[in-house]
Design a protein around this motif. Structure first.
Motif, PDB file in Angstrom:
ATOM      1  N   LYS A  79      15.092 -21.941  47.057  1.00  0.00           N
ATOM      2  CA  LYS A  79      15.797 -22.859  46.033  1.00  0.00           C
ATOM      3  C   LYS A  79      15.973 -21.968  44.787  1.00  0.00           C
ATOM      4  O   LYS A  79      16.513 -22.616  43.863  1.00  0.00           O
ATOM      5  CB  LYS A  79      14.750 -24.268  45.885  1.00  0.00           C
ATOM      6  N   SER A  80      15.061 -20.927  44.534  1.00  0.00           N
ATOM      7  CA  SER A  80      15.207 -19.974  43.163  1.00  0.00           C
ATOM      8  C   SER A  80      16.243 -19.106  43.398  1.00  0.00           C
ATOM      9  O   SER A  80      16.762 -18.469  42.513  1.00  0.00           O
ATOM     10  CB  SER A  80      13.842 -19.091  43.018  1.00  0.00           C
ATOM     11  N   ASN A  81      17.006 -19.046  44.785  1.00  0.00           N
ATOM     12  CA  ASN A  81      18.283 -17.983  44.656  1.00  0.00           C
ATOM     13  C   ASN A  81      19.307 -18.862  44.197  1.00  0.00           C
ATOM     14  O   ASN A  81      19.743 -19.810  44.893  1.00  0.00           O
ATOM     15  CB  ASN A  81      18.145 -17.815  46.458  1.00  0.00           C
ATOM     16  N   PRO A  82      20.184 -18.108  43.693  1.00  0.00           N
ATOM     17  CA  PRO A  82      21.368 -18.692  43.013  1.00  0.00           C
ATOM     18  C   PRO A  82      22.485 -18.875  44.056  1.00  0.00           C
ATOM     19  O   PRO A  82      23.515 -19.572  43.866  1.00  0.00           O
ATOM     20  CB  PRO A  82      21.932 -17.753  42.034  1.00  0.00           C
ATOM     21  N   LYS A  83      22.360 -18.293  45.311  1.00  0.00           N
ATOM     22  CA  LYS A  83      23.115 -18.474  46.652  1.00  0.00           C
ATOM     23  C   LYS A  83      22.477 -19.669  47.329  1.00  0.00           C
ATOM     24  O   LYS A  83      22.903 -19.479  48.662  1.00  0.00           O
ATOM     25  CB  LYS A  83      23.420 -17.214  47.367  1.00  0.00           C
ATOM     26  N   LEU A  84      21.532 -20.535  46.944  1.00  0.00           N
ATOM     27  CA  LEU A  84      21.054 -21.601  47.821  1.00  0.00           C
ATOM     28  C   LEU A  84      22.293 -22.354  48.597  1.00  0.00           C
ATOM     29  O   LEU A  84      23.208 -22.664  48.017  1.00  0.00           O
ATOM     30  CB  LEU A  84      20.242 -22.482  46.883  1.00  0.00           C
ATOM     31  N   GLY A  85      21.909 -22.411  49.899  1.00  0.00           N
ATOM     32  CA  GLY A  85      22.960 -23.208  50.704  1.00  0.00           C
ATOM     33  C   GLY A  85      23.962 -22.231  51.154  1.00  0.00           C
ATOM     34  O   GLY A  85      24.934 -22.859  52.115  1.00  0.00           O
ATOM     35  N   MET A  86      24.136 -20.985  51.008  1.00  0.00           N
ATOM     36  CA  MET A  86      25.222 -20.287  51.338  1.00  0.00           C
ATOM     37  C   MET A  86      24.757 -19.266  52.264  1.00  0.00           C
ATOM     38  O   MET A  86      23.549 -18.634  52.253  1.00  0.00           O
ATOM     39  CB  MET A  86      25.963 -19.235  50.341  1.00  0.00           C
ATOM     40  N   VAL A  87      25.458 -19.136  53.501  1.00  0.00           N
ATOM     41  CA  VAL A  87      25.180 -17.851  54.320  1.00  0.00           C
ATOM     42  C   VAL A  87      25.537 -16.526  53.439  1.00  0.00           C
ATOM     43  O   VAL A  87      24.889 -15.720  53.519  1.00  0.00           O
ATOM     44  CB  VAL A  87      26.283 -18.054  55.544  1.00  0.00           C
ATOM     45  N   MET A  88      26.514 -16.515  52.768  1.00  0.00           N
ATOM     46  CA  MET A  88      27.078 -15.392  51.913  1.00  0.00           C
ATOM     47  C   MET A  88      27.923 -15.992  50.837  1.00  0.00           C
ATOM     48  O   MET A  88      28.836 -16.829  51.286  1.00  0.00           O
ATOM     49  CB  MET A  88      27.665 -14.440  52.881  1.00  0.00           C
ATOM     50  N   ASP A  89      27.927 -15.474  50.129  1.00  0.00           N
ATOM     51  CA  ASP A  89      29.051 -15.730  48.830  1.00  0.00           C
ATOM     52  C   ASP A  89      30.290 -15.312  49.320  1.00  0.00           C
ATOM     53  O   ASP A  89      30.608 -14.046  49.692  1.00  0.00           O
ATOM     54  CB  ASP A  89      28.484 -15.228  47.257  1.00  0.00           C
ATOM     55  N   PHE A  90      31.463 -16.202  49.504  1.00  0.00           N
ATOM     56  CA  PHE A  90      32.946 -15.750  49.738  1.00  0.00           C
ATOM     57  C   PHE A  90      33.143 -14.478  48.926  1.00  0.00           C
ATOM     58  O   PHE A  90      33.925 -13.686  49.122  1.00  0.00           O
ATOM     59  CB  PHE A  90      33.779 -16.956  49.699  1.00  0.00           C
ATOM     60  N   GLY A  91      33.039 -14.549  47.499  1.00  0.00           N
ATOM     61  CA  GLY A  91      33.251 -13.606  46.547  1.00  0.00           C
ATOM     62  C   GLY A  91      32.770 -12.116  46.825  1.00  0.00           C
ATOM     63  O   GLY A  91      33.356 -11.404  46.630  1.00  0.00           O
ATOM     64  N   ASP A  92      31.412 -12.262  47.351  1.00  0.00           N
ATOM     65  CA  ASP A  92      30.727 -10.864  48.061  1.00  0.00           C
ATOM     66  C   ASP A  92      31.643 -10.680  49.248  1.00  0.00           C
ATOM     67  O   ASP A  92      31.748  -9.280  49.096  1.00  0.00           O
ATOM     68  CB  ASP A  92      29.344 -11.126  48.207  1.00  0.00           C
ATOM     69  N   LEU A  93      31.985 -11.364  50.052  1.00  0.00           N
ATOM     70  CA  LEU A  93      32.594 -10.867  51.293  1.00  0.00           C
ATOM     71  C   LEU A  93      34.104 -10.238  50.655  1.00  0.00           C
ATOM     72  O   LEU A  93      34.440  -9.214  51.450  1.00  0.00           O
ATOM     73  CB  LEU A  93      32.970 -12.083  52.235  1.00  0.00           C
TER      74      LEU A  93
END
Length: 149
Positions: free
Chosen positions: A47-61
Motif C-alpha cells: 500500500k505504500s507503493n505508488p504503483k499499488l494494484g499494477m503489475v507494471m505501469d503502462f508508462g514504464d513499459l
C-alpha cells in the motif's frame, strides 16, 4: 494473488531488404509495423507503493519499448551484415537512421531480437509473456516465453 497479463501496442515505420531472398523483398521496401508486447506478473500489494494494484505501469513499459525498439527503428533502414558490398553503399550519406544487423531482418528474426531487448529491462517480478509483430495487416510473427524456455 492472481497472475495478470498486460499488453501495450506500438507502431513504427521501417525499411529493410532481405539479402539473397528469391522474391521482391530482396529490394529495399518499407512496412508499417505494429508490435504487441505482453508482460505477466502479480499486481503490487504494498500500500505504500505508488504503483499499488499494477503489475507494471503502462508508462514504464512504453518507455522500455520506445528506448529499445521504436525510437531506434522508426523510419530507419535495416540490413543484414551479410549484404554484399554493404560498406560500398554509402549508407551514411543516404540515410541518417540505419542499422546493420547480425541477422537477416525478417519479422521472425526481429521479434526474437526484440524479446531479448525487452526481457532484460523489465522490473523484478514482471516477465515477458509474448510478442506479436505485424509486418503487414495480414502477416505477423509471434514469440511466446513458454516456447523459448
Amino acid at each position: 494473488m492472481a497472475k495478470i497479463r498486460l499488453t501495450k501496442e506500438f507502431h513504427f515505420e521501417m525499411a529493410h531488404a532481405l539479402w539473397n531472398y528469391d522474391g521482391l523483398c530482396k529490394n529495399i521496401h518499407g512496412h508499417s509495423y505494429i508490435l504487441f508486447v505482453t508482460v505477466i506478473g502479480e499486481p503490487i500489494t504494498d500500500k505504500s507503493n505508488p504503483k499499488l494494484g499494477m503489475v507494471m505501469d503502462f508508462g514504464d513499459l512504453k518507455g522500455i519499448v520506445a528506448e529499445e525498439i521504436v525510437d531506434q527503428l522508426d523510419h530507419a533502414l535495416v540490413l543484414s551484415k551479410d549484404t554484399p558490398d554493404i560498406d560500398q553503399l554509402n549508407i551514411p550519406q543516404m540515410f541518417d537512421r540505419f542499422f546493420v544487423m547480425d541477422y537477416q531482418p525478417t519479422c521472425e528474426n526481429m521479434i526474437a531480437d526484440f524479446a531479448e531487448r525487452i526481457k532484460n529491462r523489465l522490473p523484478q517480478g514482471v516477465e515477458l509473456h509474448s510478442l506479436k509483430l505485424h509486418e503487414t495487416a495480414t502477416s505477423f510473427a509471434e514469440w511466446y516465453a513458454s516456447d523459448n524456455e
